[in-house]
Design a protein around this motif. Structure first.
Motif, PDB file in Angstrom:
ATOM      1  N   MET A   1       0.835  -1.174   0.000  1.00 46.31           N
ATOM      2  CA  MET A   1       0.000   0.000   0.000  1.00 46.31           C
ATOM      3  C   MET A   1       0.885   1.244   0.000  1.00 46.31           C
ATOM      4  O   MET A   1       1.666   1.429   0.917  1.00 46.31           O
ATOM      5  N   PRO A   2       0.786   2.073  -0.987  1.00 45.06           N
ATOM      6  CA  PRO A   2       1.587   3.271  -1.034  1.00 45.06           C
ATOM      7  C   PRO A   2       1.284   4.183   0.149  1.00 45.06           C
ATOM      8  O   PRO A   2       0.151   4.307   0.589  1.00 45.06           O
ATOM      9  N   GLY A   3       2.326   4.805   0.675  1.00 40.37           N
ATOM     10  CA  GLY A   3       2.152   5.761   1.752  1.00 40.37           C
ATOM     11  C   GLY A   3       2.326   5.178   3.139  1.00 40.37           C
ATOM     12  O   GLY A   3       2.428   5.918   4.101  1.00 40.37           O
ATOM     13  N   HIS A   4       2.346   3.862   3.296  1.00 38.83           N
ATOM     14  CA  HIS A   4       2.541   3.230   4.596  1.00 38.83           C
ATOM     15  C   HIS A   4       3.858   2.467   4.569  1.00 38.83           C
ATOM     16  O   HIS A   4       4.015   1.518   3.810  1.00 38.83           O
ATOM     17  N   TYR A   5       4.787   2.886   5.413  1.00 39.81           N
ATOM     18  CA  TYR A   5       6.118   2.288   5.465  1.00 39.81           C
ATOM     19  C   TYR A   5       6.098   0.935   6.179  1.00 39.81           C
ATOM     20  O   TYR A   5       6.788   0.009   5.812  1.00 39.81           O
ATOM     21  N   HIS A   6       5.283   0.820   7.222  1.00 39.50           N
ATOM     22  CA  HIS A   6       5.277  -0.359   8.074  1.00 39.50           C
ATOM     23  C   HIS A   6       4.184  -1.348   7.675  1.00 39.50           C
ATOM     24  O   HIS A   6       3.126  -0.957   7.201  1.00 39.50           O
ATOM     25  N   ALA A   7       4.468  -2.634   7.927  1.00 41.31           N
ATOM     26  CA  ALA A   7       3.468  -3.678   7.708  1.00 41.31           C
ATOM     27  C   ALA A   7       3.584  -4.705   8.825  1.00 41.31           C
ATOM     28  O   ALA A   7       4.678  -4.992   9.315  1.00 41.31           O
ATOM     29  N   VAL A   8       2.442  -5.238   9.222  1.00 41.37           N
ATOM     30  CA  VAL A   8       2.413  -6.367  10.143  1.00 41.37           C
ATOM     31  C   VAL A   8       1.632  -7.479   9.454  1.00 41.37           C
ATOM     32  O   VAL A   8       0.614  -7.230   8.807  1.00 41.37           O
ATOM     33  N   VAL A   9       2.154  -8.701   9.580  1.00 46.24           N
ATOM     34  CA  VAL A   9       1.515  -9.888   9.013  1.00 46.24           C
ATOM     35  C   VAL A   9       1.220 -10.836  10.161  1.00 46.24           C
ATOM     36  O   VAL A   9       2.127 -11.226  10.897  1.00 46.24           O
ATOM     37  N   TRP A  10      -0.048 -11.175  10.330  1.00 48.44           N
ATOM     38  CA  TRP A  10      -0.416 -12.250  11.251  1.00 48.44           C
ATOM     39  C   TRP A  10      -0.800 -13.407  10.347  1.00 48.44           C
ATOM     40  O   TRP A  10      -1.663 -13.285   9.484  1.00 48.44           O
ATOM     41  N   ILE A  11      -0.112 -14.557  10.539  1.00 46.99           N
ATOM     42  CA  ILE A  11      -0.305 -15.661   9.600  1.00 46.99           C
ATOM     43  C   ILE A  11      -0.462 -16.987  10.335  1.00 46.99           C
ATOM     44  O   ILE A  11       0.240 -17.264  11.309  1.00 46.99           O
ATOM     45  N   ASP A  12      -1.427 -17.770   9.875  1.00 44.32           N
ATOM     46  CA  ASP A  12      -1.540 -19.165  10.277  1.00 44.32           C
ATOM     47  C   ASP A  12      -1.916 -19.969   9.040  1.00 44.32           C
ATOM     48  O   ASP A  12      -1.851 -19.446   7.922  1.00 44.32           O
ATOM     49  N   HIS A  13      -2.295 -21.211   9.192  1.00 44.08           N
ATOM     50  CA  HIS A  13      -2.572 -22.058   8.025  1.00 44.08           C
ATOM     51  C   HIS A  13      -3.898 -21.738   7.350  1.00 44.08           C
ATOM     52  O   HIS A  13      -4.155 -22.206   6.256  1.00 44.08           O
ATOM     53  N   LYS A  14      -4.746 -20.914   7.980  1.00 40.91           N
ATOM     54  CA  LYS A  14      -6.044 -20.586   7.398  1.00 40.91           C
ATOM     55  C   LYS A  14      -6.085 -19.240   6.699  1.00 40.91           C
ATOM     56  O   LYS A  14      -6.894 -19.038   5.799  1.00 40.91           O
ATOM     57  N   GLU A  15      -5.222 -18.303   7.135  1.00 41.85           N
ATOM     58  CA  GLU A  15      -5.250 -16.970   6.542  1.00 41.85           C
ATOM     59  C   GLU A  15      -4.038 -16.159   6.956  1.00 41.85           C
ATOM     60  O   GLU A  15      -3.342 -16.499   7.910  1.00 41.85           O
TER      61      GLU A  15
END
Length: 130
Positions: A1-15
């Motif tokens: 996403m342009p304009g947002h430097y940071h990202a967080v990913v929450w990940i498991d086997h479903k999503e």
């Protein structure tokens, strides 16, 4: 996403829940694997283990965070670690932007974002000033 430097990913086997965020804004993306969780025991006692082909799922998640400058990966069990290994092998340039990999249960979107913002604030304080 342009304009947002940071990202967080929450990940498991479903999503994977991905937030590109700043102090005041956040954009959410949810990515799900094309396959369902399948038991690999083939008629024996159900183990709950899944067929280990998450590459297409991981690839779509990697594409979604490719433009982030700082990434936090969270999730339960080993899914977060498997995704980090995938990034290291297939997308080392993205992997260099991963600042931490942390265990997390199943937080709400608000809890996930609050934690990510606190993490980023603390990490930014540790960086040398230019």
């Amino acid at each position: 996403m342009p304009g947002h430097y940071h990202a967080v990913v929450w990940i498991d086997h479903k999503e994977a829940r991905i937030f590109h965020f700043s102090v005041e804004e956040a954009d959410k993306t949810v990515i799900r694997p094309d396959h369902s969780v399948r038991d690999v025991s083939h008629g024996e006692k159900r183990t709950g283990h899944r067929v280990p082909d998450d590459r297409p799922f991981f690839e779509r998640v990697a594409e979604a965070i490719a433009d982030a400058g700082a990434i936090l990966i969270e999730g339960p069990a080993q899914d977060k670690d498997e995704f980090a290994k995938y990034l290291a092998g297939k997308h080392p340039a993205i992997r260099t932007h991963v600042e931490a990999i942390e265990s997390a249960g199943h937080p709400t979107d608000g809890e996930l974002l609050d934690h990510a913002r606190r993490f980023v604030k603390a990490a930014d304080r540790m960086r040398p000033q230019a």
